[in-house]
Enzyme design. Structure first.
Site, PDB file in Angstrom:
ATOM      1  N   ARG A  84      -5.168  18.359  25.230  1.00 18.05           N
ATOM      2  CA  ARG A  84      -6.175  17.796  26.146  1.00 18.05           C
ATOM      3  C   ARG A  84      -6.950  16.682  25.443  1.00 18.05           C
ATOM      4  O   ARG A  84      -7.266  15.650  26.047  1.00 18.05           O
ATOM      5  CB  ARG A  84      -7.121  18.887  26.650  1.00 18.05           C
ATOM      6  CG  ARG A  84      -8.088  18.366  27.701  1.00 18.05           C
ATOM      7  CD  ARG A  84      -8.920  19.458  28.315  1.00 18.05           C
ATOM      8  NE  ARG A  84      -9.790  20.087  27.338  1.00 18.05           N
ATOM      9  CZ  ARG A  84     -10.556  21.140  27.597  1.00 18.05           C
ATOM     10  NH1 ARG A  84     -10.553  21.690  28.799  1.00 18.05           N
ATOM     11  NH2 ARG A  84     -11.322  21.665  26.663  1.00 18.05           N
ATOM     12  N   GLU A 102     -16.201  22.267  40.573  1.00 17.98           N
ATOM     13  CA  GLU A 102     -16.291  23.111  39.372  1.00 17.98           C
ATOM     14  C   GLU A 102     -17.754  23.331  39.055  1.00 17.98           C
ATOM     15  O   GLU A 102     -18.631  22.921  39.821  1.00 17.98           O
ATOM     16  CB  GLU A 102     -15.540  22.460  38.205  1.00 17.98           C
ATOM     17  CG  GLU A 102     -16.101  21.105  37.799  1.00 17.98           C
ATOM     18  CD  GLU A 102     -15.382  20.465  36.616  1.00 17.98           C
ATOM     19  OE1 GLU A 102     -14.754  21.175  35.815  1.00 17.98           O
ATOM     20  OE2 GLU A 102     -15.483  19.235  36.466  1.00 17.98           O
ATOM     21  N   TYR A 125     -14.628  14.609  23.509  1.00 19.75           N
ATOM     22  CA  TYR A 125     -14.908  15.774  22.671  1.00 19.75           C
ATOM     23  C   TYR A 125     -14.056  16.966  23.082  1.00 19.75           C
ATOM     24  O   TYR A 125     -13.383  16.946  24.116  1.00 19.75           O
ATOM     25  CB  TYR A 125     -16.393  16.132  22.714  1.00 19.75           C
ATOM     26  CG  TYR A 125     -16.883  16.778  23.996  1.00 19.75           C
ATOM     27  CD1 TYR A 125     -17.023  16.033  25.164  1.00 19.75           C
ATOM     28  CD2 TYR A 125     -17.206  18.127  24.042  1.00 19.75           C
ATOM     29  CE1 TYR A 125     -17.478  16.616  26.336  1.00 19.75           C
ATOM     30  CE2 TYR A 125     -17.668  18.725  25.214  1.00 19.75           C
ATOM     31  CZ  TYR A 125     -17.793  17.966  26.353  1.00 19.75           C
ATOM     32  OH  TYR A 125     -18.237  18.544  27.518  1.00 19.75           O
ATOM     33  N   LYS A 151     -12.532  14.566  29.042  1.00 23.50           N
ATOM     34  CA  LYS A 151     -13.649  15.309  28.428  1.00 23.50           C
ATOM     35  C   LYS A 151     -14.493  14.300  27.640  1.00 23.50           C
ATOM     36  O   LYS A 151     -14.397  14.188  26.414  1.00 23.50           O
ATOM     37  CB  LYS A 151     -13.114  16.455  27.551  1.00 23.50           C
ATOM     38  CG  LYS A 151     -14.143  17.568  27.347  1.00 23.50           C
ATOM     39  CD  LYS A 151     -13.489  18.838  26.882  1.00 23.50           C
ATOM     40  CE  LYS A 151     -14.493  19.874  26.364  1.00 23.50           C
ATOM     41  NZ  LYS A 151     -15.426  20.392  27.347  1.00 23.50           N
ATOM     42  N   LEU A 166     -12.495  19.058  35.216  1.00 20.60           N
ATOM     43  CA  LEU A 166     -11.898  19.157  33.880  1.00 20.60           C
ATOM     44  C   LEU A 166     -10.918  20.324  33.928  1.00 20.60           C
ATOM     45  O   LEU A 166     -11.289  21.428  34.367  1.00 20.60           O
ATOM     46  CB  LEU A 166     -12.971  19.419  32.827  1.00 20.60           C
ATOM     47  CG  LEU A 166     -12.390  19.530  31.420  1.00 20.60           C
ATOM     48  CD1 LEU A 166     -12.039  18.143  30.882  1.00 20.60           C
ATOM     49  CD2 LEU A 166     -13.371  20.209  30.480  1.00 20.60           C
ATOM     50  N   HIS A 187     -20.401  -4.318  26.113  1.00 19.58           N
ATOM     51  CA  HIS A 187     -19.688  -3.249  26.799  1.00 19.58           C
ATOM     52  C   HIS A 187     -18.205  -3.227  26.435  1.00 19.58           C
ATOM     53  O   HIS A 187     -17.634  -2.163  26.206  1.00 19.58           O
ATOM     54  CB  HIS A 187     -19.860  -3.374  28.319  1.00 19.58           C
ATOM     55  CG  HIS A 187     -21.238  -3.042  28.784  1.00 19.58           C
ATOM     56  ND1 HIS A 187     -22.324  -3.842  28.508  1.00 19.58           N
ATOM     57  CD2 HIS A 187     -21.716  -1.992  29.482  1.00 19.58           C
ATOM     58  CE1 HIS A 187     -23.401  -3.291  29.013  1.00 19.58           C
ATOM     59  NE2 HIS A 187     -23.068  -2.164  29.616  1.00 19.58           N
ATOM     60  N   ARG A 216     -24.004  -5.053  20.316  1.00 19.40           N
ATOM     61  CA  ARG A 216     -23.881  -4.195  21.500  1.00 19.40           C
ATOM     62  C   ARG A 216     -23.297  -4.995  22.663  1.00 19.40           C
ATOM     63  O   ARG A 216     -23.963  -5.856  23.226  1.00 19.40           O
ATOM     64  CB  ARG A 216     -25.262  -3.633  21.901  1.00 19.40           C
ATOM     65  CG  ARG A 216     -25.168  -2.677  23.075  1.00 19.40           C
ATOM     66  CD  ARG A 216     -26.526  -2.283  23.608  1.00 19.40           C
ATOM     67  NE  ARG A 216     -26.381  -1.422  24.778  1.00 19.40           N
ATOM     68  CZ  ARG A 216     -26.176  -1.866  26.017  1.00 19.40           C
ATOM     69  NH1 ARG A 216     -26.110  -3.154  26.261  1.00 19.40           N
ATOM     70  NH2 ARG A 216     -26.044  -1.006  27.014  1.00 19.40           N
TER      71      ARG A 216
HETATM   72  C1  LIG Z   1     -17.283  20.295  33.440  1.00 22.72           C
HETATM   73  C2  LIG Z   1     -16.508  21.368  32.746  1.00 22.72           C
HETATM   74  N1  LIG Z   1     -15.514  21.973  33.404  1.00 22.72           N
HETATM   75  C3  LIG Z   1     -14.795  22.969  32.838  1.00 22.72           C
HETATM   76  C4  LIG Z   1     -15.059  23.404  31.550  1.00 22.72           C
HETATM   77  C5  LIG Z   1     -14.246  24.509  30.953  1.00 22.72           C
HETATM   78  O1  LIG Z   1     -13.325  24.030  30.013  1.00 22.72           O
HETATM   79  P1  LIG Z   1     -12.758  24.962  28.863  1.00 22.72           P
HETATM   80  O2  LIG Z   1     -12.267  26.209  29.525  1.00 22.72           O
HETATM   81  O3  LIG Z   1     -11.648  24.186  28.268  1.00 22.72           O
HETATM   82  O4  LIG Z   1     -13.873  25.243  27.919  1.00 22.72           O
HETATM   83  C6  LIG Z   1     -16.074  22.786  30.823  1.00 22.72           C
HETATM   84  C7  LIG Z   1     -16.356  23.214  29.456  1.00 22.72           C
HETATM   85  O5  LIG Z   1     -17.240  22.774  28.803  1.00 22.72           O
HETATM   86  C8  LIG Z   1     -16.816  21.739  31.421  1.00 22.72           C
HETATM   87  O6  LIG Z   1     -17.792  21.118  30.761  1.00 22.72           O
END
Ligand SMILES: Cc1ncc(COP(=O)(O)O)c(C=O)c1O
Length: 277
Positions: free
Chosen positions: A49, A176, A30, A144, A200, A100, A98
């Site tokens: 991304r 993070e 997403y 993501k 991320l 995997h 279903r």
């Molecule tokens: C785990 C995580 N890290 C970092 C971010 C920040 O990403 P962005 O600045 O692209 O929204 C998000 C945003 O949802 C996130 O879920």
């Protein structure tokens, strides 16, 4: 109004198959893209991304960048709000049984748009709280992915503790936030975890680094410990919907005596300019 597989329809009329792998396995990726005054902010970076996430999980991108732009713009046009946050998700699609492993399927594309109301400066200047927690997520946090079970648990813990965010650490190194990137200022240096597979790589993270450079901060993309975090002069979190937010309390300990720092104020102003460019 939402977008589902080529159609703009009412949200309560949108439905997918129970065999959709997004439903069965969280098998999808997403993006969340902000739009200010009807203009998509850093769309190219988000689409890049998205492409990386899709490639990492072997789903082929169903649309060209032009088609994404056209579709997102059309969805934006159905809303009255000036500022919106677009959520788009692509799942691998629906299978016949279903299992995997997967064959070649037709991806499911879903997009919705919600009003985006960033917190104003006066609210932000009051500072926000966070708690720390061990990072139990998998080792491909750079993707993501829609499978967000650990993140939903963290969000629930944050809700219970009445804090803004859960700051994660792996082997005592701050990675993070559960839904954001994390930064700390010490002296004239901004520290943040390198953009490797443990975080991320946030689009807002890049913007925060750009703004920090403009505010004469040195940048160190290196891991730092939770103790270093608690001893920081300033702590910020960043995400597309929160922008850059100051954290002044972590695990009931105050950062900078509970006051928002001057580097944050500079970065905030710079970021607002970037939004209007
Ligand atoms: C785990 C995580 N890290 C970092 C971010 C920040 O990403 P962005 O600045 O692209 O929204 C998000 C945003 O949802 C996130 O879920």
């Amino acid at each position: 109004m939402v977008y589902l597989n080529g159609n703009f329809i009412a949200k309560n009329k949108a439905s997918i198959s129970v065999m959709d792998r997004g439903f069965l396995f969280g098998d999808g990726v997403y993006e969340v893209i902000p739009a200010y005054q009807g203009k998509l902010f850093r769309l190219d970076a988000h689409l890049q991304r998205l492409q990386k996430s899709l490639e990492a999980v072997q789903i082929s991108n169903p649309y060209t960048n032009d088609k994404w732009l056209e579709t997102l713009k059309q969805l934006l046009s159905y809303s009255q709000s000036d500022n919106q946050s677009l959520y788009l998700q692509i799942t691998r699609g629906a299978d016949t049984q279903r299992k995997h492993s997967f064959g070649s399927l037709s991806p499911t594309v879903y997009i919705e748009s919600n009003p985006l109301i960033p917190k104003d400066k006066i609210t932000l200047e009051q500072g926000f709280s966070a708690i720390t927690s061990s990072d139990i997520r998998w080792s491909r946090c750079d993707i993501k992915a829609t499978s967000l079970l650990a993140n939903t648990m963290y969000a629930q813990n944050a809700k219970k503790a009445q804090v803004e965010e859960v700051i994660l650490h792996r082997d005592n190194i701050v990675t993070e936030g559960a839904t954001s990137n994390v930064f700390m200022v010490k002296g004239n240096t901004l520290h943040t975890h390198p953009a490797n597979t443990h975080i991320l790589s946030g689009i807002t993270r890049d913007l925060a680094l750009e703004s920090a450079t403009a505010c004469h901060l040195k940048i160190k993309e290196l891991g730092f410990t939770t103790d270093e975090l608690l001893g920081a002069d300033e702590v910020w979190i960043s995400s597309s919907t929160r922008e850059i937010m100051p954290i002044t309390q972590i695990d009931n300990r105050t950062i900078n005596n509970g006051k928002v720092g001057h580097y944050w104020a500079c970065v905030y102003n710079h970021y607002q300019q970037l939004k209007n460019d």
